[in-house]
Design an enzyme around this catalytic site. Structure first.
Site, short mmCIF file in Angstrom:
data_model
loop_
_atom_site.label_atom_id
_atom_site.label_comp_id
_atom_site.label_asym_id
_atom_site.label_seq_id
_atom_site.Cartn_x
_atom_site.Cartn_y
_atom_site.Cartn_z
N ASP A 160 57.59 15.73 100.41
CA ASP A 160 58.47 14.46 100.26
C ASP A 160 58.51 13.45 99.35
O ASP A 160 57.21 13.37 98.82
CB ASP A 160 57.53 13.69 101.78
CG ASP A 160 58.72 13.03 102.19
OD1 ASP A 160 59.66 13.40 102.61
OD2 ASP A 160 57.75 12.21 102.55
N GLU A 185 61.51 17.35 97.08
CA GLU A 185 62.75 15.61 97.52
C GLU A 185 62.06 15.27 96.62
O GLU A 185 61.30 14.32 96.30
CB GLU A 185 62.45 15.46 99.06
CG GLU A 185 63.83 15.04 99.29
CD GLU A 185 63.08 13.76 100.88
OE1 GLU A 185 64.12 12.91 100.95
OE2 GLU A 185 62.10 13.12 100.78
#
Length: 581
Positions: free
Chosen positions: A244, A281
């Site tokens: 993330d 990401e």
């Protein structure tokens, strides 16, 4: 068994295990570490008291049966008997499916999700990407507030349920990827600062103080994160991890944390004898994330590509607010650039950021499968005021066009759960914070955020209302009903074509050719001998394909034969894939 904990600031540490107390001794070989021996077995409850303070859960806890604030529990990973003999499944050629355990089914458990995995195998996807599973306060949430980076959220079923899920997925030929969060923890239920310098004020992130990757004590913090990642891949037999928001990992050291992590994962893959991969990401549009370590890169294996999403979204919806503005100026040109260059912002000016952004890819050395392409994700749906999917505003024909762009692009495709049948359910932002002050802060913050964009307070769902989560659960009666069944059949056909037609997994971005007419709203691109054509407009469009014979491999609506001049008459809001050699 031996217990250990890193607590460099403590003068005394006591282990509490199954009602007994054990004084821990400093480890002579590892500064700041404490150890003790105690009788324990799978399920034994334990915790650590620092300087006679309250008993706290283990930072490296494998299980939190009573939530983040309760005692930890011993987990013996050797007790589980794996059924599937799994050789692994690599990323090239993959089709990913992002899944949130808490809303994939009304039950919201791993076992209930596992019972629906046959649907994904029949759909043709290759990997399930699970949103975060680490424990967080309350029962329902997105999972990005996790605190115990080795443990599985107990309301989802805990560690054994995850193993059953992975086993069933592997039996069906599906790989499993887990979304992990290293850039922040908590804040609720986060006891790490009591143990040591897990965070630093040297850097700030949107969530407060940064995880300590480069200040004093960061060696142990980095090891904490790397060991957690390896545990998921090793102990739960996962195939990959989604990292993330890596742009929020603040690290000034010469040996970047992501390079350290990718090195460790590649080494584990060799040791296990099966492929493992890391998907970032990233908001950076920086090819160095994916460049090989030996050339100065960080060695990650793939990354999400929001530029492709933004280009697809603006072409389909004409939205132009926020970060869509640059793409909306000429969405067909933006789509053409991302399909052929990977990034739209590759050193170009970003009006949203007020500066130039990104860096160009070297297409001669960069395999296209290392970018993930998608038309919808949890972020792009859930961070809208009402969590509305594309299906809330687009016709079935335009949804079919979105699927076609995603599944025939040069990138590794990823779907968000339910999009394959145009789910009518929204996917909204929901929380279940047990801290009343935090709950109210999140509620008010959400309302303020969207009030700035003109939304009335009563039109923004209350994240703490259980109905917000309930509305977000998939309706499993829809896939057999129209118009959902037709769209689901289209997704299955496109995924089958992707597996069958080698041109659709060709990693060469430089070989993609694009043509379009923005005024007529048709768009076409070439992948080897295949032609992908789309009409996003409300009127029929004449698309010039050339005079070579064409075979229709898939068509959303019936097509007329090519005209003598090589023109294809494409009905409104429709798409097709043809072979022309």
């Amino acid at each position: 068994m031996e217990f250990e904990v890193w607590a460099p600031q403590a003068g005394r540490v006591t282990l509490h295990c199954d009602g007994g107390e054990y004084a821990m001794e400093p480890d002579a070989l590892r500064r700041g570490w404490w150890t003790a021996q105690a009788d324990a077995e799978d399920g034994s409850r334990y915790g650590f008291a620092l300087d006679d303070g309250p008993v706290l859960p283990d930072p490296r806890s494998r299980r939190q049966p009573d939530g983040p604030d309760g005692p930890s529990a011993v987990v013996d990973h050797g007790r589980y008997r794996w059924r599937a003999d799994w050789p692994g499944r690599p990323l090239p050629g993959a089709v990913l499916y992002e899944l949130h355990v808490g809303t994939y089914t009304p039950e919201g458990t791993l076992d209930a999700a596992a019972a629906r995995l046959e649907h994904l195998a029949e759909l043709g996807v290759t990997h399930v990407e699970l949103m975060p599973l680490c424990p967080f306060p309350g029962r329902h949430g997105w999972g990005y507030e996790g605190v115990s980076l080795w443990a599985v959220h107990e309301p989802y079923g805990g560690p054994e349920a995850l193993k059953r899920f992975v086993d069933r997925a592997h039996e069906l030929g599906l790989g499993v990827v887990l979304d992990v969060v290293h850039n922040h923890l908590g804040p609720s239920g986060n006891h790490l600062p009591r143990f040591g310098p897990y965070f630093t004020d040297t850097h700030q992130t949107p969530w407060g103080a940064a995880v300590n990757l480069d200040a004093a004590g960061s060696d142990e913090v980095r090891e904490f994160l790397v060991d957690s990642a390896l545990s998921w891949l090793r102990d739960y037999r996962l195939d990959g991890l989604r990292l993330d928001a890596v742009h929020a990992l603040r690290d000034t050291r010469a040996y970047h944390f992501l390079e350290e992590l990718s090195t460790a994962v590649d080494r584990l893959a060799v040791g296990l004898g099966r492929p493992l991969f890391l998907i970032a990401e990233s908001d950076l549009n920086d090819p160095r994330l994916l460049a090989p370590r030996e050339t100065g890169g960080l060695g990650l294996h793939a990354q999400w590509n929001d530029d492709f999403h933004h280009a697809v979204h603006t072409a389909l919806t004409s939205e132009s607010q926020g970060y869509y503005a640059d793409f909306a100026r000429d969405p067909f040109a933006a789509l053409a650039k991302t399909l052929t260059a990977g990034f739209f912002h590759d050193g170009t000016y970003s009006s949203f950021r007020g500066r130039r952004h990104g860096r160009s890819l070297d297409r001669s050395r960069f395999a296209a499968h290392r970018l993930l392409g998608y038309s919808q994700t949890h972020d792009q749906i859930g961070n809208r005021a009402q969590g509305d999917r594309l299906s809330a505003t687009l016709s079935p024909g335009l949804l079919a066009c979105a699927a076609t762009l995603t599944l025939t692009s040069p990138f590794t495709p990823m779907l968000f759960m339910g999009e394959e049948w145009g789910a009518s359910t929204p996917w909204q932002f929901f929380t279940d914070h047990t801290d009343p002050e935090l709950a109210e802060a999140v509620r008010q913050g959400r309302r303020r955020e969207f009030a700035a964009h003109g939304w009335a307070e009563e039109d923004v769902p209350d994240p703490q209302d259980p109905a917000t989560r309930d509305r977000s659960c998939l309706d499993w009666t829809e896939p057999v009903k129209e118009p959902h069944a037709r769209l689901l059949a289209w997704y299955r056909m496109l995924i089958a074509l992707r597996h069958e037609q080698g041109d659709l997994t060709d990693p060469d971005l430089a070989d993609v050719r694009v043509a379009y007419d923005a005024q007529a709203r048709w768009f076409a691109f070439r992948r080897g001998d295949l032609r992908v054509v789309l009409n996003l407009g409300g009127e029929p469009a004449d698309v010039p394909l050339g005079t070579r014979p064409a075979e229709v491999l898939a068509s959303w609506t019936p097509l007329e034969a090519l005209g003598p001049d090589g023109t294809l008459r494409l009905p409104p809001e429709s798409c097709a894939v043809l072979r022309q050699s």
